[in-house]
Design an enzyme around this catalytic site. Structure first.
Site, PDB file in Angstrom:
ATOM      1  N   GLU A  61      43.618  30.022  44.036  1.00 16.80           N
ATOM      2  CA  GLU A  61      43.319  30.448  45.398  1.00 16.80           C
ATOM      3  C   GLU A  61      41.814  30.462  45.657  1.00 16.80           C
ATOM      4  O   GLU A  61      41.022  30.776  44.776  1.00 16.80           O
ATOM      5  CB  GLU A  61      43.938  31.835  45.642  1.00 16.80           C
ATOM      6  N   CYS A  74      34.837  32.471  48.144  1.00 16.38           N
ATOM      7  CA  CYS A  74      35.175  33.090  46.868  1.00 16.38           C
ATOM      8  C   CYS A  74      36.022  32.080  46.100  1.00 16.38           C
ATOM      9  O   CYS A  74      37.122  31.721  46.547  1.00 16.38           O
ATOM     10  CB  CYS A  74      35.953  34.378  47.166  1.00 16.38           C
ATOM     11  N   CYS A  81      44.095  34.301  34.225  1.00 14.42           N
ATOM     12  CA  CYS A  81      42.972  34.974  33.556  1.00 14.42           C
ATOM     13  C   CYS A  81      43.504  35.640  32.295  1.00 14.42           C
ATOM     14  O   CYS A  81      44.630  36.148  32.276  1.00 14.42           O
ATOM     15  CB  CYS A  81      42.369  36.037  34.473  1.00 14.42           C
ATOM     16  N   CYS A  85      42.855  42.868  32.566  1.00 13.19           N
ATOM     17  CA  CYS A  85      42.508  44.141  33.209  1.00 13.19           C
ATOM     18  C   CYS A  85      43.752  44.636  33.955  1.00 13.19           C
ATOM     19  O   CYS A  85      44.304  43.910  34.787  1.00 13.19           O
ATOM     20  CB  CYS A  85      41.336  43.954  34.170  1.00 13.19           C
ATOM     21  N   CYS A  88      44.428  44.363  37.966  1.00 13.41           N
ATOM     22  CA  CYS A  88      44.156  43.104  38.659  1.00 13.41           C
ATOM     23  C   CYS A  88      45.381  42.198  38.664  1.00 13.41           C
ATOM     24  O   CYS A  88      46.005  41.967  37.620  1.00 13.41           O
ATOM     25  CB  CYS A  88      42.982  42.399  37.974  1.00 13.41           C
ATOM     26  N   LEU A 185      32.062  46.735  36.224  1.00 17.58           N
ATOM     27  CA  LEU A 185      31.868  47.877  35.324  1.00 17.58           C
ATOM     28  C   LEU A 185      33.099  48.805  35.356  1.00 17.58           C
ATOM     29  O   LEU A 185      33.724  49.049  34.340  1.00 17.58           O
ATOM     30  CB  LEU A 185      30.585  48.617  35.715  1.00 17.58           C
ATOM     31  N   HIS A 186      33.419  49.326  36.506  1.00 19.81           N
ATOM     32  CA  HIS A 186      34.662  50.064  36.761  1.00 19.81           C
ATOM     33  C   HIS A 186      34.843  51.399  36.041  1.00 19.81           C
ATOM     34  O   HIS A 186      35.786  52.124  36.337  1.00 19.81           O
ATOM     35  CB  HIS A 186      35.897  49.196  36.493  1.00 19.81           C
ATOM     36  N   ASN A 261      42.873  47.353  45.823  1.00 21.26           N
ATOM     37  CA  ASN A 261      43.870  46.635  46.623  1.00 21.26           C
ATOM     38  C   ASN A 261      45.141  46.522  45.811  1.00 21.26           C
ATOM     39  O   ASN A 261      45.123  46.022  44.691  1.00 21.26           O
ATOM     40  CB  ASN A 261      43.358  45.235  46.965  1.00 21.26           C
ATOM     41  N   CYS A 304      40.083  41.372  46.977  1.00 23.69           N
ATOM     42  CA  CYS A 304      39.731  41.437  45.548  1.00 23.69           C
ATOM     43  C   CYS A 304      40.938  41.848  44.725  1.00 23.69           C
ATOM     44  O   CYS A 304      41.577  42.853  45.023  1.00 23.69           O
ATOM     45  CB  CYS A 304      38.672  42.507  45.283  1.00 23.69           C
TER      46      CYS A 304
HETATM   47  N1  SAH Z   1      36.733  38.000  36.192  1.00 30.61           N
HETATM   48  C1  SAH Z   1      35.585  38.242  37.016  1.00 30.61           C
HETATM   49  C2  SAH Z   1      35.790  37.672  38.386  1.00 30.61           C
HETATM   50  C3  SAH Z   1      36.784  38.421  39.237  1.00 30.61           C
HETATM   51  S1  SAH Z   1      35.906  39.110  40.522  1.00 30.61           S
HETATM   52  C4  SAH Z   1      35.268  39.721  37.047  1.00 30.61           C
HETATM   53  O1  SAH Z   1      36.107  40.503  36.596  1.00 30.61           O
HETATM   54  O2  SAH Z   1      34.186  40.104  37.458  1.00 30.61           O
HETATM   55  C5  SAH Z   1      36.997  40.132  41.300  1.00 30.61           C
HETATM   56  C6  SAH Z   1      36.503  41.565  41.374  1.00 30.61           C
HETATM   57  O3  SAH Z   1      37.568  42.321  41.931  1.00 30.61           O
HETATM   58  C7  SAH Z   1      36.232  42.149  39.994  1.00 30.61           C
HETATM   59  O4  SAH Z   1      35.233  43.126  40.046  1.00 30.61           O
HETATM   60  C8  SAH Z   1      37.560  42.773  39.696  1.00 30.61           C
HETATM   61  O5  SAH Z   1      37.487  43.751  38.680  1.00 30.61           O
HETATM   62  C9  SAH Z   1      37.925  43.350  41.040  1.00 30.61           C
HETATM   63  N2  SAH Z   1      39.356  43.628  41.154  1.00 30.61           N
HETATM   64  C10 SAH Z   1      40.358  43.158  40.379  1.00 30.61           C
HETATM   65  N3  SAH Z   1      41.540  43.645  40.785  1.00 30.61           N
HETATM   66  C11 SAH Z   1      41.286  44.438  41.838  1.00 30.61           C
HETATM   67  C12 SAH Z   1      42.123  45.185  42.724  1.00 30.61           C
HETATM   68  N4  SAH Z   1      43.446  45.190  42.582  1.00 30.61           N
HETATM   69  N5  SAH Z   1      41.522  45.857  43.730  1.00 30.61           N
HETATM   70  C13 SAH Z   1      40.176  45.799  43.902  1.00 30.61           C
HETATM   71  N6  SAH Z   1      39.351  45.090  43.109  1.00 30.61           N
HETATM   72  C14 SAH Z   1      39.895  44.414  42.090  1.00 30.61           C
END
Ligand code: SAH
Length: 332
Positions: A61, A74, A81, A85, A88, A185-186, A261, A304
């Site tokens: 996508e 984007c 992937c 995580c 995601c 970072l999260h 999300n 995201c």
């Molecule tokens: N793999 C890379 C690129 C993905 S970027 C990375 O992790 O940085 C997408 C961003 O959205 C990342 O920061 C990811 O952690 C975040 N993300 C993933 N799932 C999400 C969700 N369900 N809600 C909000 N953000 C999310």
């Protein structure tokens, strides 16, 4: 300077500003093709999502986010992937393969073409499906083509690679192509980050941040963006905000808080808006630049973490599993 040759021509023979000899040679040794855009979905807020068919039943996508003063694309770097995580959607669908440089750059060309101008896209973020630094050898040439005056001529500040934190690759990227960097970072502690971003077990926060500060020394903007997804009751307390501020204060850092999300099967909930605001205010009061990312395109699952495409999970890779190497996650 923007490249004058960026006319979006797809036939070498039409490139009349290069020699006939070179045109003929290119026709023999290369092909020019944009990946076929499958379904296009458009959100009520103007966000547009292309489902790009990359063959063998795999669909990735690409999301266009129009804003008044810029036009951001984007893009995806992998079909699926392997980073796993748990919050995601892409991680849930598993990993199939790395995309080729042509398939990654092709997403930008596809969008420019669909938007009617070879320079319609002004900003590119590697925040679609996949972990870009796990596909280093294909992603870096794309970043270089995007920023080269003979390529798309975008400024390095307008191309952002987002990573879970593959530390050896961040160090290499600083040498190879100093585009803007975003780090997922999260969590402010290793205990929590081990759970939310499993690669942390290999590259813990202190090691990651050290690589980031080194990276920032070579940046035009000198600032790294730290993404922080807001998960109710998981990482959104004021203690978490204070710990996060402790890590980032007085550093070349800004925090981007991302409201979680949801997607089918998600085990998390988004923090309430007032909790997100309070967290943001707390960071600011402790001297950290922080913003809340506005959710775009969630009605078409283009926000995201909602990008799942259609991926066959060919390699179920887990940290510590030797197949993790096959997914490109741990080579330096
Ligand atoms: N793999 C890379 C690129 C993905 S970027 C990375 O992790 O940085 C997408 C961003 O959205 C990342 O920061 C990811 O952690 C975040 N993300 C993933 N799932 C999400 C969700 N369900 N809600 C909000 N953000 C999310």
């Amino acid at each position: 300077m923007r490249c004058q040759n960026g006319r979006g021509v797809l036939d070498f023979q039409e490139m009349t500003d290069i020699s006939l000899h070179l045109r003929k040679k290119l026709g023999r040794i290369a092909t020019l093709a944009i990946p076929p855009a499958g379904r296009v979905e458009e959100s009520a807020d103007g966000t547009r999502k292309w489902l790009v068919n990359v063959g063998a039943g795999q669909v990735v996508e690409t999301v266009h986010i129009p804003e008044p003063n810029r036009s951001t694309l984007c893009i995806s770097s992998q079909a699926g992937c392997a980073m796993d995580c748990p919050f995601c959607a892409t991680g849930h669908s598993g990993f199939n393969r790395n995309l080729k440089a042509a398939e990654i750059l092709g997403q930008v060309l596809l969008a420019n073409r669909a938007l009617g101008s070879p320079s319609a896209i002004t900003n590119v973020v590697f925040m679609g499906m996949g972990e870009p630094l796990a596909n280093y050898s294909e992603v870096v040439p794309v970043a270089k083509l995007l920023t080269d005056d003979h390529g798309l001529g975008l400024s390095r500040r307008r191309v952002t690679i987002s990573t879970v934190g593959l530390v050896p690759r961040i160090r290499r990227l600083a040498e190879d192509c100093n585009v803007a960097l975003a780090v997922s970072l999260h969590a402010p502690t290793d205990a929590l980050r081990d759970e939310l971003v499993p690669i942390n077990r290999r590259h813990p926060i202190a090691e990651l941040l050290q690589a980031c500060w080194r990276y920032a020394e070579g940046l035009a903007s000198r600032q790294i963006t730290f993404e922080y997804v807001m998960l109710a009751g998981v990482n959104d307390s004021l203690d978490d905000a204070a710990r996060l501020a402790g890590l980032l204060r007085d550093r070349p850092a800004k925090v981007n808080l991302i409201p979680f999300n949801s997607f089918p099967g998600a085990a998390y909930r988004c923090s309430a808006p007032e909790v997100i605001d309070r967290f943001c205010t707390h960071l600011r009061s402790r001297g950290v630049v922080a913003t809340v990312r506005r959710t775009r395109g969630d009605d078409i699952d283009a926000a995201c973490g909602q990008l799942a495409g259609r991926v066959t999970n060919r390699v179920r890779v887990r940290l510590g599993d030797k197949r993790f190497r096959a997914a490109g996650a741990c080579a330096s």
